[in-house]
Design a protein around this motif. Structure first.
Motif, mmCIF file in Angstrom:
data_model
loop_
_atom_site.group_PDB
_atom_site.id
_atom_site.type_symbol
_atom_site.label_atom_id
_atom_site.label_comp_id
_atom_site.label_asym_id
_atom_site.label_seq_id
_atom_site.Cartn_x
_atom_site.Cartn_y
_atom_site.Cartn_z
ATOM 1 N N PHE A 59 7.088 -2.141 9.839
ATOM 2 C CA PHE A 59 6.724 -2.881 11.040
ATOM 3 C C PHE A 59 7.485 -4.207 11.081
ATOM 4 C CE2 PHE A 59 2.734 -0.468 11.699
ATOM 5 C CZ PHE A 59 2.533 0.043 10.439
ATOM 6 N N ALA A 70 -4.068 0.641 8.178
ATOM 7 C CA ALA A 70 -2.961 -0.318 8.233
ATOM 8 C C ALA A 70 -1.668 0.322 8.713
ATOM 9 C CB ALA A 70 -2.753 -0.959 6.867
ATOM 10 N N ASN A 71 -1.575 1.636 8.765
ATOM 11 C CA ASN A 71 -0.351 2.202 9.320
ATOM 12 C C ASN A 71 -0.461 2.414 10.825
ATOM 13 O OD1 ASN A 71 -2.030 4.387 9.227
ATOM 14 N ND2 ASN A 71 -1.002 5.343 7.495
ATOM 15 N N GLU A 93 5.327 3.165 6.086
ATOM 16 C CA GLU A 93 5.446 2.807 7.493
ATOM 17 C C GLU A 93 5.993 1.377 7.539
ATOM 18 O OE1 GLU A 93 3.417 6.350 8.840
ATOM 19 O OE2 GLU A 93 4.622 4.847 9.880
ATOM 20 N N TYR A 110 -6.166 -11.733 4.989
ATOM 21 C CA TYR A 110 -4.898 -12.187 4.439
ATOM 22 C C TYR A 110 -4.960 -13.699 4.334
ATOM 23 C CZ TYR A 110 -3.037 -7.616 5.692
ATOM 24 O OH TYR A 110 -2.821 -6.267 5.787
ATOM 25 N N SER A 165 3.453 -0.605 5.246
ATOM 26 C CA SER A 165 2.125 -0.074 4.992
ATOM 27 C C SER A 165 2.237 1.173 4.144
ATOM 28 C CB SER A 165 1.443 0.253 6.320
ATOM 29 O OG SER A 165 0.276 1.006 6.111
ATOM 30 N N ASP A 166 1.295 1.325 3.231
ATOM 31 C CA ASP A 166 1.275 2.568 2.471
ATOM 32 C C ASP A 166 0.649 3.671 3.317
ATOM 33 O OD1 ASP A 166 -1.748 2.310 0.426
ATOM 34 O OD2 ASP A 166 -1.389 1.790 2.501
ATOM 35 N N ARG A 167 0.773 4.892 2.858
ATOM 36 C CA ARG A 167 0.337 6.034 3.663
ATOM 37 C C ARG A 167 -1.176 6.118 3.804
ATOM 38 N NH1 ARG A 167 3.377 8.742 7.350
ATOM 39 N NH2 ARG A 167 5.539 8.712 6.657
ATOM 40 N N THR A 168 -1.887 5.482 2.874
ATOM 41 C CA THR A 168 -3.344 5.531 2.988
ATOM 42 C C THR A 168 -3.835 4.655 4.118
ATOM 43 O OG1 THR A 168 -3.785 3.647 1.520
ATOM 44 C CG2 THR A 168 -3.504 5.822 0.481
ATOM 45 N N GLY A 169 -2.990 3.729 4.525
ATOM 46 C CA GLY A 169 -3.418 2.809 5.567
ATOM 47 C C GLY A 169 -4.317 1.700 5.063
ATOM 48 N N ASN A 170 -4.465 1.586 3.775
ATOM 49 C CA ASN A 170 -5.348 0.569 3.223
ATOM 50 C C ASN A 170 -4.640 -0.717 2.864
ATOM 51 O OD1 ASN A 170 -7.860 1.791 3.319
ATOM 52 N ND2 ASN A 170 -7.381 3.053 1.551
ATOM 53 N N GLN A 171 -3.333 -0.653 2.691
ATOM 54 C CA GLN A 171 -2.638 -1.875 2.286
ATOM 55 C C GLN A 171 -1.463 -2.153 3.189
ATOM 56 O OE1 GLN A 171 -1.920 -3.505 -1.345
ATOM 57 N NE2 GLN A 171 -3.397 -2.346 -2.539
ATOM 58 N N PHE A 172 -1.169 -3.420 3.262
ATOM 59 C CA PHE A 172 -0.147 -3.886 4.172
ATOM 60 C C PHE A 172 0.580 -4.996 3.454
ATOM 61 C CE2 PHE A 172 0.814 -2.965 8.447
ATOM 62 C CZ PHE A 172 1.360 -4.079 9.053
ATOM 63 N N SER A 221 -8.940 -5.119 1.822
ATOM 64 C CA SER A 221 -9.198 -4.250 2.968
ATOM 65 C C SER A 221 -10.598 -3.654 2.827
ATOM 66 C CB SER A 221 -8.142 -3.147 3.081
ATOM 67 O OG SER A 221 -8.117 -2.352 1.907
#
Lengths: 114, 109
Positions: free
Chosen positions: B34, A99-100, B32, A35, B90-97, A48
């Protein structure tokens, strides 16, 4: 608690020069991120990385940028030909499961392009 | 597209007063949410996650899907709460924040 380590803490470079920012993610983490935060602006997603390849990248992450995990522990961000507008704080982050889940951030590298 | 909005760049409250940091998001699907905090000269760190439904340092945040909000609240602010607070999605794929622009909270003694 384990930490993400970034070096150097501050990098000064001339416009047009290449820079490599280094990060050591937490050892059992599988997902890695870069970032940046330009002074006074929000934290912006760059890229990522998972399973030795880029998972997602933003429009900021153009051909001047590249990432690499050269040796299984380091995670580097290279800027080939720096521009003045690349001056920012660059944060590395890692996560065990994406990231989740909880992202762990490094303390950042302040890049100053002159 | 702006996914996370924090309307207040600066927020000042007196010690002992309630504090609410606003966050609204736009995202199709089920993201998600945070809150991250950055104290002076320290790294970004996770404060809380909506799926944990936990209270950290007296802070809570409720996900309101109808209003697409995830406001951070604390009933009695402390001086040590002074920091930069970032809402994130965060998206559900966990790849982006995606981070919001951040709110700088100052608690006045």
């Amino acid at each position: 608690e384990p930490e993400v380590t970034q070096t150097p803490s501050h990098q000064v470079t001339q416009m047009g020069q290449e820079v490599i920012l280094r990060c050591v993610p937490i050892s059992n983490h599988l997902y890695f991120y870069w970032y940046r935060q330009i002074l006074g602006q929000k934290v912006e997603f760059l890229v990522s990385f998972y399973n030795n390849e880029i998972s997602e990248k933003s429009e900021i992450f153009d051909d001047q940028f590249s990432v690499e995990r050269p040796d299984g522990s380091n995670f580097t961000l290279k800027i080939r030909s720096t521009k003045l507008e690349d001056s920012a704080m660059y944060f590395c982050a890692s996560s065990e499961q994406g990231a989740n889940e909880k992202l762990f951030f490094g303390s950042g590298t302040q890049l100053s392009v002159l | 597209a702006q996914r996370v909005t924090q309307p207040e760049k600066l927020l000042s409250v007196f010690k002992g007063a309630p504090v609410e940091l606003k966050c609204n998001y736009s995202y199709s699907g089920s993201p998600e949410l945070f809150w991250y905090v950055q104290y002076s000269r320290q790294r970004l760190q996770l404060l809380l996650r909506h799926i944990s439904r936990e209270s950290i340092k007296g802070f809570t945040a409720d996900l309101n899907k109808g209003e697409t909000s995830f406001h951070l609240k604390k009933p009695f602010a402390q001086e040590e709460d002074s920091a930069m607070y970032y809402c994130a999605l965060s998206d559900r794929t966990g790849n982006q924040f995606y981070f919001g622009t951040g709110t700088s909270l100052t608690v006045i003694p």
